[in-house]
Write a protein that holds these residues in place. Structure first.
Motif, PDB file in Angstrom:
ATOM      1  N   ASN A 162     -51.871   0.989  57.598  1.00 53.38           N
ATOM      2  CA  ASN A 162     -52.713   0.386  59.192  1.00 53.38           C
ATOM      3  C   ASN A 162     -51.878   0.128  60.274  1.00 53.38           C
ATOM      4  OD1 ASN A 162     -53.496  -2.329  58.731  1.00 53.38           O
ATOM      5  ND2 ASN A 162     -54.514  -2.051  57.286  1.00 53.38           N
ATOM      6  N   GLY A 163     -51.912   0.182  61.281  1.00 54.84           N
ATOM      7  CA  GLY A 163     -50.215  -0.737  61.902  1.00 54.84           C
ATOM      8  C   GLY A 163     -50.997  -2.137  61.711  1.00 54.84           C
ATOM      9  N   THR A 164     -51.464  -3.042  61.108  1.00 58.50           N
ATOM     10  CA  THR A 164     -51.414  -4.752  60.634  1.00 58.50           C
ATOM     11  C   THR A 164     -50.046  -4.356  59.473  1.00 58.50           C
ATOM     12  OG1 THR A 164     -53.253  -5.191  61.338  1.00 58.50           O
ATOM     13  CG2 THR A 164     -52.325  -6.681  60.242  1.00 58.50           C
TER      14      THR A 164
ATOM     15  N   SER B  35     -54.119  -9.911  73.429  1.00 59.14           N
ATOM     16  CA  SER B  35     -53.761  -8.790  72.394  1.00 59.14           C
ATOM     17  C   SER B  35     -54.972  -8.544  71.451  1.00 59.14           C
ATOM     18  CB  SER B  35     -52.149  -9.237  71.494  1.00 59.14           C
ATOM     19  OG  SER B  35     -51.989  -7.710  70.761  1.00 59.14           O
ATOM     20  N   PHE B  36     -54.358  -7.515  70.422  1.00 59.08           N
ATOM     21  CA  PHE B  36     -55.849  -7.100  69.882  1.00 59.08           C
ATOM     22  C   PHE B  36     -55.099  -8.428  68.661  1.00 59.08           C
ATOM     23  CE2 PHE B  36     -56.677  -4.918  65.590  1.00 59.08           C
ATOM     24  CZ  PHE B  36     -58.264  -5.824  65.916  1.00 59.08           C
TER      25      PHE B  36
ATOM     26  N   ALA C 150     -54.402  -8.346  65.682  1.00 55.38           N
ATOM     27  CA  ALA C 150     -53.397  -7.588  64.530  1.00 55.38           C
ATOM     28  C   ALA C 150     -51.781  -8.096  65.075  1.00 55.38           C
ATOM     29  CB  ALA C 150     -53.603  -6.434  63.970  1.00 55.38           C
ATOM     30  N   THR C 151     -51.235  -8.437  65.850  1.00 58.60           N
ATOM     31  CA  THR C 151     -50.632  -9.025  66.793  1.00 58.60           C
ATOM     32  C   THR C 151     -49.925 -10.356  66.164  1.00 58.60           C
ATOM     33  OG1 THR C 151     -50.754  -7.640  68.371  1.00 58.60           O
ATOM     34  CG2 THR C 151     -48.692  -8.581  69.007  1.00 58.60           C
TER      35      THR C 151
ATOM     36  N   MET D  87     -46.205  -6.025  73.749  1.00 56.04           N
ATOM     37  CA  MET D  87     -47.463  -5.145  73.044  1.00 56.04           C
ATOM     38  C   MET D  87     -47.450  -4.167  74.178  1.00 56.04           C
ATOM     39  SD  MET D  87     -50.631  -3.990  72.799  1.00 56.04           S
ATOM     40  CE  MET D  87     -52.009  -5.932  73.393  1.00 56.04           C
TER      41      MET D  87
ATOM     42  N   ALA E 157     -48.856  -0.316  68.991  1.00 60.17           N
ATOM     43  CA  ALA E 157     -49.487   0.298  68.196  1.00 60.17           C
ATOM     44  C   ALA E 157     -50.628   1.028  69.128  1.00 60.17           C
ATOM     45  CB  ALA E 157     -51.064  -1.513  67.566  1.00 60.17           C
ATOM     46  N   GLU E 158     -50.814   1.254  70.055  1.00 61.38           N
ATOM     47  CA  GLU E 158     -52.471   1.208  71.564  1.00 61.38           C
ATOM     48  C   GLU E 158     -51.357   2.925  72.030  1.00 61.38           C
ATOM     49  OE1 GLU E 158     -53.552  -1.676  73.343  1.00 61.38           O
ATOM     50  OE2 GLU E 158     -54.393  -2.681  71.946  1.00 61.38           O
TER      51      GLU E 158
ATOM     52  N   SER F  63     -50.438   2.182  65.548  1.00 64.84           N
ATOM     53  CA  SER F  63     -50.888   2.054  64.278  1.00 64.84           C
ATOM     54  C   SER F  63     -51.853   4.237  64.449  1.00 64.84           C
ATOM     55  CB  SER F  63     -52.243   1.077  64.881  1.00 64.84           C
ATOM     56  OG  SER F  63     -53.393   1.282  64.633  1.00 64.84           O
TER      57      SER F  63
ATOM     58  N   ASN G 262     -55.443   4.137  63.357  1.00 59.56           N
ATOM     59  CA  ASN G 262     -56.781   3.809  63.735  1.00 59.56           C
ATOM     60  C   ASN G 262     -57.722   4.376  63.838  1.00 59.56           C
ATOM     61  OD1 ASN G 262     -59.668   1.877  62.765  1.00 59.56           O
ATOM     62  ND2 ASN G 262     -58.953   1.367  64.366  1.00 59.56           N
TER      63      ASN G 262
ATOM     64  N   LYS H 116     -57.944   4.931  67.614  1.00 63.06           N
ATOM     65  CA  LYS H 116     -56.255   4.927  68.494  1.00 63.06           C
ATOM     66  C   LYS H 116     -56.306   6.600  69.082  1.00 63.06           C
ATOM     67  CE  LYS H 116     -55.466   1.110  68.827  1.00 63.06           C
ATOM     68  NZ  LYS H 116     -54.935   0.065  67.779  1.00 63.06           N
TER      69      LYS H 116
ATOM     70  N   GLY I  98     -54.400   4.310  59.313  1.00 66.78           N
ATOM     71  CA  GLY I  98     -52.757   4.472  58.776  1.00 66.78           C
ATOM     72  C   GLY I  98     -51.883   3.789  60.034  1.00 66.78           C
TER      73      GLY I  98
HETATM   74  C1  LIG Z   1     -54.551  -1.328  66.831  1.00 65.43           C
HETATM   75  C2  LIG Z   1     -54.110  -2.251  67.012  1.00 65.43           C
HETATM   76  C3  LIG Z   1     -53.242  -3.131  66.363  1.00 65.43           C
HETATM   77  C4  LIG Z   1     -53.274  -2.737  64.563  1.00 65.43           C
HETATM   78  O1  LIG Z   1     -53.282  -2.027  63.894  1.00 65.43           O
HETATM   79  P1  LIG Z   1     -54.531  -1.018  62.253  1.00 65.43           P
HETATM   80  O2  LIG Z   1     -53.992   0.333  62.438  1.00 65.43           O
HETATM   81  O3  LIG Z   1     -55.952  -1.378  63.331  1.00 65.43           O
HETATM   82  O4  LIG Z   1     -54.324  -2.544  61.584  1.00 65.43           O
HETATM   83  C5  LIG Z   1     -52.290  -3.373  66.037  1.00 65.43           C
HETATM   84  N1  LIG Z   1     -51.180  -4.180  67.356  1.00 65.43           N
HETATM   85  C6  LIG Z   1     -52.365  -3.607  68.272  1.00 65.43           C
HETATM   86  C7  LIG Z   1     -52.031  -4.671  69.990  1.00 65.43           C
HETATM   87  C8  LIG Z   1     -53.833  -3.065  67.989  1.00 65.43           C
HETATM   88  O5  LIG Z   1     -54.420  -2.595  68.889  1.00 65.43           O
END
Ligand SMILES: *Cc1c(COP(=O)(O)O)cnc(C)c1O
Length: 390
Positions: free
Chosen positions: A74-76, A100-101, A103-104, A162, A190-191, A212, A214, A217, A224
């Motif tokens: 995944n993106g994280t 940001s989301f 996860a960053t 981001m 990711a976006e 990402s 997800n 997305k 993924g």
């Molecule tokens: C979706 C997202 C992620 C993380 O991606 P995942 O695949 O959901 O783990 C990280 N950073 C940003 C800004 C995102 O929008």
């Protein structure tokens, strides 16, 4: 102040979406998804080894124009691994956008780093280069070629810009500042799959870029993520770390460092590949959706629909409207009315510096992050809204 009827807000969205419930961003499966997934099951390759993982990486490289792509769960995880591969150490501070989301920031914390929040820009909604420079001049000091936070005594070693909702940040200015201060740049793209600054895809300006896949997305692999880079040594290291750092051998099972079980499974890659084949088309739909919303809200009093900067090409992953001052106190009512009528609308993320675990973290001013959070509403943005409308 113009009188506004909250129901008009729903009416304008409905002009674009037509009737029926609409999610915020739903996946569209109209290509080879079932064929490739069946192929995985028939072949027995469903897990972390299989031809679709390589095929997906190859296709992604072609799509973004990078020399290498490494597919992960995944993106994280992609962010986490990128920080480690870039040499960021536990105890280092890493500059991340206040908006940001989560996860960053979490990826930084998960490798033992300390997220250090920087305000975003009014027009790009990404890290503001002017604010970044001002802040670093205020709190930073170069010692032996390394940037130190004078207030905490800790090194600041990386910047993670981001590209918010798919719209590129001022990445070239950010890269220049990072170079001056010896900061590694890991782009959280990711976006922004399919978003470019000039001819260059977002994620390819820094040493490493993260995408990402997800479910919500632009394209999805179920779950993924991927790391894109032009650096061969880093790409090899990332692939090695993502596959438990197992040493190649015909049968011996041995590992040369503490690795991660982060490799993308073949079933996810199969889905991701089928989606990637449609990405150009899906992004065209997302771009058209913007024009439809812009026209629907034109002349109304609900503010402006987010438009790409004139120096970039955006994938328009999530459509968003920025309310004027006079409507800030109506934000929640507008969102609730939309949701009640089956339209999934959302505010932006609560600024990260305000979250419980990050309340005491270092930061610049966060005025713009707070302002955007108070006034932006994300609108239903699935690409099939356009496909049905046309
Ligand atoms: C979706 C997202 C992620 C993380 O991606 P995942 O695949 O959901 O783990 C990280 N950073 C940003 C800004 C995102 O929008």
């Amino acid at each position: 102040m113009a009188r506004v009827d909250v129901r008009d807000f729903v009416g304008f969205i409905r002009e674009v979406t037509g009737s029926g419930p609409k999610g915020l961003h739903e996946p569209v499966f109209s290509g080879n998804e079932k064929t490739y997934l069946n192929d995985c099951i028939d072949s027995g390759y469903v897990s972390s080894v299989g031809p679709y993982v390589d095929a997906f990486e190859e296709a992604l490289r072609g799509f973004v124009g990078s020399k290498f792509a490494v597919a992960v769960v995944n993106g994280t995880a992609a962010l986490h691994l990128s920080l480690i591969a870039a040499g960021i150490k536990p105890g280092d501070e890493v500059l991340v956008p206040a908006l940001s989301f989560v996860a960053t920031a979490n990826a930084v914390s998960q490798m033992g780093g300390i997220p250090h929040f920087v305000d975003v820009d009014e027009s790009t909604w990404g890290v503001n280069p002017t604010e970044l420079r001002f802040h670093l001049e205020l709190i930073g000091q170069m010692r032996n070629g390394q940037l130190i936070n004078k207030l905490t005594g800790r090194p600041i070693t990386a910047l993670v810009p981001m590209h918010t909702l798919g719209h590129p940040a001022e990445i070239e200015s950010l890269i220049a500042i990072a170079a001056e201060y010896q900061l590694a740049v890991i782009e959280d793209a990711a976006e922004s799959l399919g978003s470019f600054v000039g001819n260059r895809h977002t994620g390819l300006f820094g040493r490493l870029g993260v995408i990402s896949l997800n479910g919500n997305k632009t394209i999805t692999a179920g779950g993924g993520g991927a790391i894109v880079t032009d650096d061969e040594a880093l790409a090899h290291q990332l692939k090695h770390l993502s596959t438990t750092a197992r040493q190649p051998h015909r049968f011996e099972i041995s590992h040369d460092t503490i690795g991660f079980n982060y490799r993308m499974p073949n079933v996810n890659a199969a889905l991701g590949l089928a989606q990637l084949e449609k990405a150009t088309n899906l992004i065209e739909c997302q771009r058209s959706l913007f024009s439809l919303y812009e026209r629907a809200f034109d002349g109304g009093s609900f503010g402006v629909v987010r438009r790409e900067p004139d120096w970039a090409r955006s994938n328009y992953w999530l459509q968003a409207i920025t309310l004027p001052d006079t409507l800030i106190d109506k934000r929640d009512e507008l969102i609730e009315t939309a949701i009640a009528s089956g339209l999934q609308c959302r505010p932006l993320w609560v600024p990260l510096n305000r979250l419980g675990p990050y309340k005491a973290n270092p930061r610049s001013r966060t005025r713009v992050a707070e302002s955007l959070y108070s006034r932006v509403i994300c609108l239903p943005s699935s690409s099939d809204i356009v496909r049905r409308a046309t």
